[in-house]
Structure formats: structure tokens, C-alpha cells
Design a protein around this motif. Sequence first.
Motif, PDB file in Angstrom:
ATOM      1  N   LYS A 208     -30.181-118.191 -27.567  1.00  0.00           N
ATOM      2  CA  LYS A 208     -28.918-117.492 -27.774  1.00  0.00           C
ATOM      3  C   LYS A 208     -29.016-116.456 -28.892  1.00  0.00           C
ATOM      4  O   LYS A 208     -28.087-115.687 -29.107  1.00  0.00           O
ATOM      5  N   SER A 209     -30.134-116.454 -29.598  1.00  0.00           N
ATOM      6  CA  SER A 209     -30.329-115.509 -30.691  1.00  0.00           C
ATOM      7  C   SER A 209     -31.240-114.366 -30.256  1.00  0.00           C
ATOM      8  O   SER A 209     -31.999-114.485 -29.288  1.00  0.00           O
ATOM      9  N   LEU A 210     -31.174-113.267 -31.004  1.00  0.00           N
ATOM     10  CA  LEU A 210     -32.022-112.106 -30.764  1.00  0.00           C
ATOM     11  C   LEU A 210     -33.128-112.100 -31.806  1.00  0.00           C
ATOM     12  O   LEU A 210     -32.865-112.279 -33.001  1.00  0.00           O
ATOM     13  N   TYR A 211     -34.381-111.893 -31.355  1.00  0.00           N
ATOM     14  CA  TYR A 211     -35.518-111.968 -32.271  1.00  0.00           C
ATOM     15  C   TYR A 211     -36.313-110.662 -32.267  1.00  0.00           C
ATOM     16  O   TYR A 211     -36.450-110.003 -31.231  1.00  0.00           O
ATOM     17  N   PHE A 212     -36.841-110.332 -33.443  1.00  0.00           N
ATOM     18  CA  PHE A 212     -37.777-109.226 -33.582  1.00  0.00           C
ATOM     19  C   PHE A 212     -39.017-109.768 -34.291  1.00  0.00           C
ATOM     20  O   PHE A 212     -38.919-110.505 -35.260  1.00  0.00           O
ATOM     21  N   GLY A 213     -40.187-109.381 -33.836  1.00  0.00           N
ATOM     22  CA  GLY A 213     -41.436-109.882 -34.389  1.00  0.00           C
ATOM     23  C   GLY A 213     -42.322-110.415 -33.275  1.00  0.00           C
ATOM     24  O   GLY A 213     -42.053-110.184 -32.104  1.00  0.00           O
ATOM     25  N   PRO A 214     -43.419-111.131 -33.643  1.00  0.00           N
ATOM     26  CA  PRO A 214     -43.724-111.647 -34.978  1.00  0.00           C
ATOM     27  C   PRO A 214     -44.287-110.585 -35.923  1.00  0.00           C
ATOM     28  O   PRO A 214     -44.984-109.673 -35.500  1.00  0.00           O
TER      29      PRO A 214
ATOM     30  N   LEU B 132     -39.404-100.729 -44.014  1.00  0.00           N
ATOM     31  CA  LEU B 132     -38.805-100.510 -42.695  1.00  0.00           C
ATOM     32  C   LEU B 132     -39.776 -99.792 -41.753  1.00  0.00           C
ATOM     33  O   LEU B 132     -39.883-100.147 -40.575  1.00  0.00           O
ATOM     34  N   HIS B 133     -40.469 -98.784 -42.264  1.00  0.00           N
ATOM     35  CA  HIS B 133     -41.436 -98.077 -41.415  1.00  0.00           C
ATOM     36  C   HIS B 133     -42.547 -99.021 -40.959  1.00  0.00           C
ATOM     37  O   HIS B 133     -43.037 -98.913 -39.823  1.00  0.00           O
ATOM     38  N   SER B 134     -42.943 -99.944 -41.828  1.00  0.00           N
ATOM     39  CA  SER B 134     -43.959-100.933 -41.454  1.00  0.00           C
ATOM     40  C   SER B 134     -43.461-101.820 -40.321  1.00  0.00           C
ATOM     41  O   SER B 134     -44.179-102.080 -39.354  1.00  0.00           O
ATOM     42  N   LEU B 135     -42.213-102.277 -40.416  1.00  0.00           N
ATOM     43  CA  LEU B 135     -41.643-103.117 -39.363  1.00  0.00           C
ATOM     44  C   LEU B 135     -41.492-102.344 -38.061  1.00  0.00           C
ATOM     45  O   LEU B 135     -41.770-102.883 -36.978  1.00  0.00           O
TER      46      LEU B 135
END
Length: 358
Positions: free
Chosen positions: A123-129, A230-233
Amino acid sequence: MDLKEKVKNLPSSPGVYLMKDSRAQIIYVGKAKKLKNRVRSYFQNSKAHPKKIIKLKASLKDFDYILTDTEFEAFMLECKLISEIKPIFNRMMKNTQSYIYIRIEMEAGYHRINTCSSPDNPKSLYFGPYTSKHTVEKALQGIKEFYKICCSSSSNKNTPCLNYSLGLCLGMCLGGDALDRYNENITKIIGLLHGTDMSLLEVMERKMTEASEEFDFEVAAKYRDTLDALHSLLNKEKVIEFTESNKNLAVVESLNYSTFKLFLIKKNKILYSEKYSWSEIEATRKTITSNILSIFKTTEVNSTKKVSRDEIDAAQIIYSYLKGSNSSYIVISEQLLDTKNTAELNDEINRLMQKLYD
């Protein structure tokens, strides 16, 4: 043989070196564009060597090496060997990192943003790893301070939190309009991480410039550090998106005036690699066509769309290679793998080979 003499006999070509201790156990794996130069650096007396390198040198009793045709292959082989062998000094020398995800809880009312070690809630939104916890935390802290969403209340019972009185929370803990503005900001953050809304970066860059012009270098430095994080992510998100698209990639790299190398890549795997001669280019084109059809149609790789922790390092190496090296690549669509479309596939291969001349 004395190790320094052994180093003198090393070739100046790409490859991987494997350092061993007195029990012949591999204690460190490294890669190099020029093996001789890189390995020789370990045997030079230097006050610049960190303590971990000094400790490695004290344990070093022998080394082996594996030659590769390209620096890219050395990177990939190093990644594979470290994953398989897990040498003690590779673990020691790696920055204190753990895989981490950005999680946005999408339940109605309050879209909380935080970090976690595993994407286990559908139910959650994920970014990564992501591989750097420090970078993720710095980026999120900068975003939260910018949008004033550093709420210190976990109960959300319509009472102001401490950070509200400090001007760090816009008041989502009170509900009402502030909660609506909070969720609007979370939507902007989601757009940023998806790469569809870059407005936050533009505003931060402008404010960083303004702070610098006003000689407020402390504030300018905070903006700079947040922007770097932020640019790294965002770069990592590009890697993940590119890898999860699961494309069939044909890559060529010129080795010298007489030979070049072909790689067939899917997701984070090199499925095939071979050297070819420029002098036999017409016959080579037919061989490449045959290999593309057979390899991509018969080889199975992990078809799971999401990039896992174990895949991210190899995915980063491949992405950086494609985007920043002297290689050229094309995407082989599933349609081109149909034998009815061999002429179109040949046209794409000709275009790929031409890129090496341009």
C-alpha cells in the motif's frame, strides 16, 4: 617470486587483482584499467595510504590476477567476485552503508514520508534501493526543511507539535488546510523522485545563488549539500528505471584498430561477449545477427521488474558504461527478434557498427 618482481611482470591492461594472505585466502578484490600501475601502488611507501590499506599490505603475501579486454569487464568481474567471495578487506573498506528505500505511506489523510530497509508494504510507494543511507537522509532532511514538513508529532491529534512552534512544521499536525498543503508537497516530492517535476531543484538552485550573493554562505552551503544529495538519488532512480525496463542491449566497443568487442546485455547481466575483427566485417555482421537472435530468444534472466539489492551494483556499472564510455549501443526490440524482421535487424546492426566510425 618476490612480490615486487611479480608486479614488474604485470601487463598494463585492464583486469582484476586478487590479494591473498599467508593461508592463500583471498582478502581483497580490486579492478584496474592498468593492472601494473594499480597493483604497484600498494607496494610504494606512501604516507597518504589510509590505515586500512596499511593493514592490507601487512596481511598481503601473494596475489593473482585475471585479465579482461575492457575496463567495463573488469568492473563487472570485480562486482561478481566480491559478491561471491566477500573478501574481508572489501567489507572493511566499503563506506558504512546499508541498502535503504524511501517509503511514502499512501493511506488516506496523511501521506507520511520516511525510510525503510525493505519494501514490504504493497500500500506504500517506494523509491530505491539506494546504497548510501547518509545521502538519502541528507536529501530528505533538506526537502523537509524546505517545505517545512518536519512534523515531530506521531499522533496527529490536531495539536501543534514542538517543530510547529520553531517554524519547521507548517501545521499538518493540526489538520485542515495545512494537511492539504502538506499532501500537495508530498505529491511534488513524488514527482521529483519520478523525474517528472523538477521545480524543487530550480527553486533551490535559485535560493542557493541568492544566499551566496548576499554572503550567507552557511545557507548557500546547505542548499548545495541538499542539491548534491538529490542529484545523487535522481541519478540512481534513472539507473533503476533503465534497468527495470529490461531492454535487450547490443553494445560494441572498439579495442584497437583491428578488433572490437560485442556485448549482449539484459537487465544487469552480460549474456554474451566476443571479440571480432574489423577485417572480416561482412561475415561478422551475419554472425552478430545470428547471436542476437539465439541469445536473446533463448536466455532467461530474472524477469522480476523491480531491481533488487543484489542487482543494483551491477546495474549501476552497466548504466554508467553505456552513458559515459566510448561504447555504442542499440536496443533490440522484441519485434526485431522475430525472424520475419531479419532485414530490419540487420539495418539496426549496421547502424550500431556505424556509430563506432562516427
